[in-house]
Design a protein around this motif. Structure first.
Motif, PDB file in Angstrom:
ATOM      1  N   LYS A  30      45.609  53.020  32.996  1.00 16.14           N
ATOM      2  CA  LYS A  30      45.343  51.737  32.359  1.00 16.14           C
ATOM      3  C   LYS A  30      46.630  51.123  31.819  1.00 16.14           C
ATOM      4  N   HIS A  63      39.306  47.670  44.809  1.00 15.19           N
ATOM      5  CA  HIS A  63      38.307  46.964  44.010  1.00 15.19           C
ATOM      6  C   HIS A  63      37.016  47.779  44.067  1.00 15.19           C
ATOM      7  N   ALA A  66      33.253  50.441  38.068  1.00 18.66           N
ATOM      8  CA  ALA A  66      33.416  51.631  37.219  1.00 18.66           C
ATOM      9  C   ALA A  66      32.516  51.425  36.006  1.00 18.66           C
ATOM     10  N   ARG A  69      31.119  47.966  35.770  1.00 17.04           N
ATOM     11  CA  ARG A  69      32.048  46.840  35.570  1.00 17.04           C
ATOM     12  C   ARG A  69      33.041  46.790  36.730  1.00 17.04           C
ATOM     13  N   LYS A  71      36.394  46.660  38.720  1.00 21.58           N
ATOM     14  CA  LYS A  71      37.710  47.206  38.410  1.00 21.58           C
ATOM     15  C   LYS A  71      38.648  46.904  39.580  1.00 21.58           C
ATOM     16  N   ARG A  72      39.886  46.573  39.240  1.00 25.67           N
ATOM     17  CA  ARG A  72      40.938  46.382  40.241  1.00 25.67           C
ATOM     18  C   ARG A  72      42.083  47.315  39.895  1.00 25.67           C
ATOM     19  N   VAL A  73      42.528  48.078  40.892  1.00 29.50           N
ATOM     20  CA  VAL A  73      43.671  48.968  40.708  1.00 29.50           C
ATOM     21  C   VAL A  73      44.758  48.533  41.676  1.00 29.50           C
TER      22      VAL A  73
END
Length: 126
Positions: A30, A63, A66, A69, A71-73
């Motif tokens: 994060k 995408h 999680a 919700r 989430k984009r990493v």
């Protein structure tokens, strides 16, 4: 994160084992409030693996949901340039594997796509 193997010089990719999830994945984490995404990625890699890395091109983002919700990493190709791994609460093991073995070891199928994306960056650099 990648490196040239200290034995033979072949390409190796770094995977981390997260005991909380009992999975094998790419180093990730994060962002701190207001942190630049690339700076955060390099910080997380260092915290999780003990290695410093020199970033190159950005790879495709992941995408997914999680805990319900979105989430984009974001990921970058980055060469390991030094460091030593010490097990910690988040990551208890790392592996340096050739691409074909890294692809099979990754727990989430979506993570395997990054192996191909990384290899494509090496082919296009030729």
């Amino acid at each position: 994160m990648w490196r040239h193997s200290p034995v033979g010089g072949t390409l190796e990719l770094c995977l981390v084992h997260r005991p909380k999830y009992d999975d094998w994945s790419w180093p990730k984490g994060k962002l701190k409030h207001g942190e630049d995404p690339l700076a955060g990625a390099l910080r997380e890699v260092a915290e999780e693996t003990g290695h410093w890395a020199v970033p190159a091109v950005e790879l495709p983002s992941a995408h997914y949901l999680a805990n319900g919700r979105p989430k984009r990493v974001r990921y970058w190709a980055a060469e390991a340039v030094g460091g030593t791994f010490t097990p910690n609460d988040e990551v208890d093991r790392i592996l340096w594997l050739p691409p074909h073995r890294a692809r099979r070891r990754l727990t989430e199928p979506r993570d395997a796509d990054l192996v191909d994306a990384l290899l494509a960056t090496f082919r296009s650099a030729r």
